[in-house]
Design an enzyme around this catalytic site. Structure first.
Site, PDB file in Angstrom:
ATOM      1  N   SER A  70       0.804  -1.221   0.000  1.00 37.74           N
ATOM      2  CA  SER A  70       0.000   0.000   0.000  1.00 37.74           C
ATOM      3  C   SER A  70       0.836   1.269   0.000  1.00 37.74           C
ATOM      4  CB  SER A  70      -0.936   0.011   1.213  1.00 37.74           C
ATOM      5  OG  SER A  70      -0.193   0.030   2.422  1.00 37.74           O
ATOM      6  N   HIS A  86       1.169   4.190   6.879  1.00 37.69           N
ATOM      7  CA  HIS A  86       0.597   5.047   5.849  1.00 37.69           C
ATOM      8  C   HIS A  86       1.067   6.492   6.054  1.00 37.69           C
ATOM      9  CE1 HIS A  86      -2.993   2.350   4.418  1.00 37.69           C
ATOM     10  NE2 HIS A  86      -1.814   1.929   4.008  1.00 37.69           N
ATOM     11  N   ASP A 141      -7.986   6.444   4.479  1.00 40.34           N
ATOM     12  CA  ASP A 141      -8.202   5.338   5.418  1.00 40.34           C
ATOM     13  C   ASP A 141      -9.470   5.472   6.261  1.00 40.34           C
ATOM     14  OD1 ASP A 141      -5.855   4.175   4.545  1.00 40.34           O
ATOM     15  OD2 ASP A 141      -4.628   5.102   6.104  1.00 40.34           O
TER      16      ASP A 141
END
Length: 228
Positions: free
Chosen positions: A100, A139, A165
């Site tokens: 990701s 992230h 998210d």
């Protein structure tokens, strides 16, 4: 007679090639079977020699080797605790488990974190943990709003993801729409590419973890003292 000679069907080249192929297959199967048998015999010989070495070991020597193993484990634990104290993070080293965050970080990269008392800024790559998920997430902070009580409203997104998210927060974080300071585990300070791929393999195949730990314990226990 001549007519019969030229009309006689020639010997089949296909049958010859088929026979040769069968011979090759039998030879290959015998060779593979022999290799597997030899590998099995070598493995059994190693196991037998290992247990013979342990049986021949004097009790005092065995205790010494167990103490050495304990010191190795204690040293690793002490180093980890020292890193936690220095970085102020409960997990100062983490492994990237998904894609990701590509192309910034790839699966198998090892990340080094700190969780010092400093502000989180937009663009920082952070590691956080959600209430109903045990595995931390790496992230990037795409929006940071500071609160009056030294807290933050933080929104994150994976560089390789299309959306932020918030669906994760809602599903795994008690219907929240923001992250807060208490959810953070640290900020990424550096990384080593692909070094953590072994950790991923151990996680995907737990049997490898027990084999590796057992092999390390055996090597420490049966290792010979160079002075003996």
């Amino acid at each position: 007679f001549f007519f019969l000679m030229i009309r006689r069907p020639p010997r089949s080249t296909q049958s010859r090639s088929s026979a040769a192929s069968d011979v090759y297959k039998r030879q290959y199967q015998r060779r593979v079977h022999g290799d597997n048998k030899n590998n099995f015999l070598h493995a059994m010989s190693f196991v037998r020699d290992t247990f013979d070495e342990i049986r021949k070991m004097k009790p005092r020597k065995f205790v010494q080797q167990v103490v050495v193993l304990g010191l190795v484990v204690a040293s690793a634990f002490g180093i980890w605790k020292s890193l936690m104290y220095i970085t102020k993070s409960e997990s100062p080293i983490v492994v990237v488990l998904s894609g990701s965050m590509e192309p910034a970080y790839f699966r198998g990269d090892i990340l080094f974190l700190t969780h010092w008392d400093e502000p989180v800024q937009t663009g920082d790559v952070i590691v956080f943990k959600l209430t109903h998920q045990d595995i931390p997430i790496v992230h990037r902070a795409i929006s940071v709003q500071e609160k009056d009580d030294n807290d933050y409203y933080i929104l994150t997104k994976g560089d390789n993801n299309r959306v932020d998210d918030r669906p994760l927060y809602y599903e795994l974080h008690d219907n929240e729409v923001w992250l807060h300071k208490k959810d953070l585990m640290g900020k990424v300070r550096g990384y080593l590419p692909y070094v953590g791929i072994v950790t991923i393999l151990l996680s995907d195949y737990p049997i490898l973890k027990y084999i590796l730990i057992g092999a390390m314990c055996l090597l420490v226990i049966i290792a010979k003292d160079p002075q003996s």
